[in-house]
Design a protein around this motif. Structure first.
Motif, mmCIF file in Angstrom:
data_model
loop_
_atom_site.group_PDB
_atom_site.id
_atom_site.type_symbol
_atom_site.label_atom_id
_atom_site.label_comp_id
_atom_site.label_asym_id
_atom_site.label_seq_id
_atom_site.Cartn_x
_atom_site.Cartn_y
_atom_site.Cartn_z
ATOM 1 N N PRO A 1 0.815 -1.226 0.000
ATOM 2 C CA PRO A 1 0.000 0.000 0.000
ATOM 3 C C PRO A 1 0.846 1.272 0.000
ATOM 4 O O PRO A 1 0.481 2.269 -0.647
ATOM 5 C CB PRO A 1 -0.835 -0.132 1.277
ATOM 6 C CG PRO A 1 -0.949 -1.609 1.485
ATOM 7 C CD PRO A 1 0.398 -2.141 1.086
ATOM 8 N N GLU A 2 1.965 1.263 0.705
ATOM 9 C CA GLU A 2 2.867 2.421 0.701
ATOM 10 C C GLU A 2 3.471 2.624 -0.682
ATOM 11 O O GLU A 2 3.627 3.756 -1.150
ATOM 12 C CB GLU A 2 3.990 2.221 1.723
ATOM 13 C CG GLU A 2 3.539 2.109 3.165
ATOM 14 C CD GLU A 2 4.686 1.743 4.089
ATOM 15 O OE1 GLU A 2 5.808 1.501 3.574
ATOM 16 O OE2 GLU A 2 4.478 1.702 5.311
ATOM 17 N N LEU A 3 3.808 1.526 -1.326
ATOM 18 C CA LEU A 3 4.467 1.567 -2.627
ATOM 19 C C LEU A 3 3.594 2.231 -3.690
ATOM 20 O O LEU A 3 4.090 2.937 -4.574
ATOM 21 C CB LEU A 3 4.823 0.131 -3.043
ATOM 22 C CG LEU A 3 5.646 -0.075 -4.307
ATOM 23 C CD1 LEU A 3 7.051 0.493 -4.139
ATOM 24 C CD2 LEU A 3 5.724 -1.568 -4.631
ATOM 25 N N PHE A 4 2.278 1.991 -3.594
ATOM 26 C CA PHE A 4 1.365 2.499 -4.604
ATOM 27 C C PHE A 4 0.493 3.657 -4.099
ATOM 28 O O PHE A 4 -0.568 3.930 -4.664
ATOM 29 C CB PHE A 4 0.449 1.363 -5.090
ATOM 30 C CG PHE A 4 1.174 0.288 -5.853
ATOM 31 C CD1 PHE A 4 1.587 0.509 -7.158
ATOM 32 C CD2 PHE A 4 1.434 -0.942 -5.259
ATOM 33 C CE1 PHE A 4 2.252 -0.490 -7.880
ATOM 34 C CE2 PHE A 4 2.097 -1.940 -5.966
ATOM 35 C CZ PHE A 4 2.511 -1.710 -7.283
ATOM 36 N N ASP A 5 0.936 4.328 -3.046
ATOM 37 C CA ASP A 5 0.069 5.354 -2.454
ATOM 38 C C ASP A 5 -0.170 6.549 -3.361
ATOM 39 O O ASP A 5 -1.069 7.352 -3.110
ATOM 40 C CB ASP A 5 0.605 5.801 -1.092
ATOM 41 C CG ASP A 5 1.952 6.512 -1.188
ATOM 42 O OD1 ASP A 5 2.527 6.596 -2.300
ATOM 43 O OD2 ASP A 5 2.448 6.971 -0.148
ATOM 44 N N ASP A 6 0.609 6.670 -4.453
ATOM 45 C CA ASP A 6 0.420 7.774 -5.384
ATOM 46 C C ASP A 6 -0.192 7.310 -6.704
ATOM 47 O O ASP A 6 -0.214 8.063 -7.683
ATOM 48 C CB ASP A 6 1.765 8.465 -5.672
ATOM 49 C CG ASP A 6 2.786 7.518 -6.302
ATOM 50 O OD1 ASP A 6 2.543 6.289 -6.305
ATOM 51 O OD2 ASP A 6 3.830 8.009 -6.778
ATOM 52 N N ASP A 7 -0.698 6.085 -6.721
ATOM 53 C CA ASP A 7 -1.217 5.505 -7.955
ATOM 54 C C ASP A 7 -2.678 5.085 -7.754
ATOM 55 O O ASP A 7 -2.955 4.034 -7.165
ATOM 56 C CB ASP A 7 -0.377 4.293 -8.360
ATOM 57 C CG ASP A 7 -0.712 3.770 -9.750
ATOM 58 O OD1 ASP A 7 -1.884 3.848 -10.148
ATOM 59 O OD2 ASP A 7 0.208 3.251 -10.422
ATOM 60 N N PRO A 8 -3.637 5.874 -8.214
ATOM 61 C CA PRO A 8 -5.048 5.559 -7.974
ATOM 62 C C PRO A 8 -5.523 4.297 -8.672
ATOM 63 O O PRO A 8 -6.578 3.756 -8.323
ATOM 64 C CB PRO A 8 -5.775 6.797 -8.525
ATOM 65 C CG PRO A 8 -4.823 7.400 -9.507
ATOM 66 C CD PRO A 8 -3.449 7.138 -8.961
ATOM 67 N N ASN A 9 -4.761 3.814 -9.646
ATOM 68 C CA ASN A 9 -5.135 2.580 -10.329
ATOM 69 C C ASN A 9 -4.713 1.354 -9.540
ATOM 70 O O ASN A 9 -5.500 0.415 -9.346
ATOM 71 C CB ASN A 9 -4.512 2.536 -11.729
ATOM 72 C CG ASN A 9 -4.887 1.265 -12.481
ATOM 73 O OD1 ASN A 9 -6.033 0.823 -12.426
ATOM 74 N ND2 ASN A 9 -3.927 0.689 -13.184
ATOM 75 N N TRP A 10 -3.478 1.369 -9.025
ATOM 76 C CA TRP A 10 -2.946 0.183 -8.355
ATOM 77 C C TRP A 10 -3.156 0.178 -6.854
ATOM 78 O O TRP A 10 -3.136 -0.886 -6.223
ATOM 79 C CB TRP A 10 -1.445 0.032 -8.659
ATOM 80 C CG TRP A 10 -1.197 -0.514 -10.022
ATOM 81 C CD1 TRP A 10 -0.921 0.181 -11.161
ATOM 82 C CD2 TRP A 10 -1.245 -1.901 -10.399
ATOM 83 N NE1 TRP A 10 -0.777 -0.676 -12.226
ATOM 84 C CE2 TRP A 10 -0.970 -1.958 -11.786
ATOM 85 C CE3 TRP A 10 -1.485 -3.088 -9.708
ATOM 86 C CZ2 TRP A 10 -0.929 -3.158 -12.490
ATOM 87 C CZ3 TRP A 10 -1.450 -4.289 -10.405
ATOM 88 C CH2 TRP A 10 -1.168 -4.324 -11.773
ATOM 89 N N LEU A 11 -3.362 1.339 -6.249
ATOM 90 C CA LEU A 11 -3.518 1.370 -4.788
ATOM 91 C C LEU A 11 -4.691 0.531 -4.295
ATOM 92 O O LEU A 11 -4.533 -0.250 -3.332
ATOM 93 C CB LEU A 11 -3.656 2.813 -4.291
ATOM 94 C CG LEU A 11 -3.823 2.972 -2.781
ATOM 95 C CD1 LEU A 11 -2.654 2.353 -2.025
ATOM 96 C CD2 LEU A 11 -3.977 4.457 -2.413
ATOM 97 N N PRO A 12 -5.880 0.610 -4.895
ATOM 98 C CA PRO A 12 -6.975 -0.255 -4.428
ATOM 99 C C PRO A 12 -6.639 -1.735 -4.550
ATOM 100 O O PRO A 12 -7.026 -2.531 -3.687
ATOM 101 C CB PRO A 12 -8.149 0.133 -5.341
ATOM 102 C CG PRO A 12 -7.825 1.490 -5.842
ATOM 103 C CD PRO A 12 -6.345 1.527 -5.976
ATOM 104 N N LYS A 13 -5.920 -2.114 -5.597
ATOM 105 C CA LYS A 13 -5.532 -3.514 -5.779
ATOM 106 C C LYS A 13 -4.530 -3.935 -4.708
ATOM 107 O O LYS A 13 -4.602 -5.048 -4.176
ATOM 108 C CB LYS A 13 -4.926 -3.718 -7.166
ATOM 109 C CG LYS A 13 -5.855 -3.392 -8.323
ATOM 110 C CD LYS A 13 -5.131 -3.547 -9.652
ATOM 111 C CE LYS A 13 -6.005 -3.123 -10.818
ATOM 112 N NZ LYS A 13 -5.297 -3.256 -12.119
ATOM 113 N N ALA A 14 -3.586 -3.037 -4.387
ATOM 114 C CA ALA A 14 -2.595 -3.338 -3.349
ATOM 115 C C ALA A 14 -3.264 -3.462 -1.983
ATOM 116 O O ALA A 14 -2.940 -4.369 -1.200
ATOM 117 C CB ALA A 14 -1.528 -2.246 -3.321
#
Length: 267
Positions: free
Chosen positions: A101-114
């Motif tokens: 979740p930290e890794l993708f916190d700036d990516d609205p596409n991948w954050l929900p998946k993470a």
């Protein structure tokens, strides 16, 4: 395995578990993976092992976020659709659960998946005890053991009582706690390479605490830590058997202890 009614016995659908094998288990100690499958199936799960890659932790710890994201995206896709994702490693489970979740916190596409993957990812003993409610394993092991609490599992996932509960349910096992069981063994992945002198001093102290218990067997839940401690004990000429806790809980101890040849194994 007992202590809770299996899904089959109650008419409930079996949980579909994707086993995250981990790189080290796959390459160095596959018996841990097979022991994990046995424990999960005995607890009433359907277990599958999808084609998978590294969780990305070595790259993440080295500051290479680009490579980490590429690997994490592959993991997220590989484990879509499973009810749970389980790893015999607090380190890898912690990477997925705490750091994706930290890794993708700036990516609205991948954050929900993470976030979705993180919510259904567990370390093995935590999953058995906290999610499935397992209180007893049908295996025996004759002898005293001591247990090392690996850093990521303990601090990121709060894995401490779970393996001890399962060990206490086994016939013949005596758990002898070492001093500072919750202190790092000195491995820390790339830390051991970058700071070898510090790492060596830490594992030296850990080995002394292990030896002081006089337990002939050392257990832990992360293979990296186990290999580090087994290497130190072997170099010091200490005949202490080192095993992953899953192997003991599953009653699968035909393989020699970590770092020992068959003719060296005393158990």
């Amino acid at each position: 395995m007992s202590g809770t009614a299996s899904p089959a016995a109650t008419g409930r659908k079996k949980p579909r578990v994707g086993l995250f094998v981990t790189c080290l288990v796959d390459l160095m100690r596959p018996s841990i993976g097979f022991a994990s499958v046995k424990l999960l199936e005995d607890a009433g799960c359907t277990v599958e092992v999808p084609v998978q890659t590294c969780c990305g932790q070595p790259a993440y710890n080295s500051g290479d976020r680009g490579t980490t994201r590429d690997l994490a995206e592959q993991v997220i896709e590989a484990f879509r659709g499973y009810d749970y994702v389980v790893a015999p490693s607090g380190s890898c489970a912690g990477m997925i659960k705490a750091h994706y979740p930290e890794l993708f916190d700036d990516d609205p596409n991948w954050l929900p998946k993470a976030n979705e993957l993180a919510a259904r990812t567990y370390e093995l003993t935590s999953f058995l005890v906290d999610v499935l409610g397992v209180t007893k394993v049908d295996a025996a092991f004759n002898g005293a053991v001591t247990y090392h609490d690996s850093c990521s599992g303990l601090r990121e996932l709060r894995v401490k009582t779970q393996p001890r509960k399962l060990l206490a349910s086994m016939e013949g096992v005596t758990l002898v706690e070492m001093d500072e069981s919750d202190v790092c063994c000195g491995f820390g992945g790339t830390f051991a390479v970058k700071y070898s002198d510090i790492s060596g001093a830490i594992v030296d102290a850990k080995a002394k605490n292990i030896e002081a218990t006089h337990a002939p067997t050392l257990l832990a839940g992360d293979l990296g830590c186990l290999m580090n401690m087994a290497g130190k004990l072997s170099r010091d000429g200490k005949p202490i058997a080192v095993r992953h806790v899953a192997e003991i809980l599953a009653g699968m101890t035909d393989e020699p202890p970590i770092g020992m040849a068959k003719n060296e194994a005393g158990r």
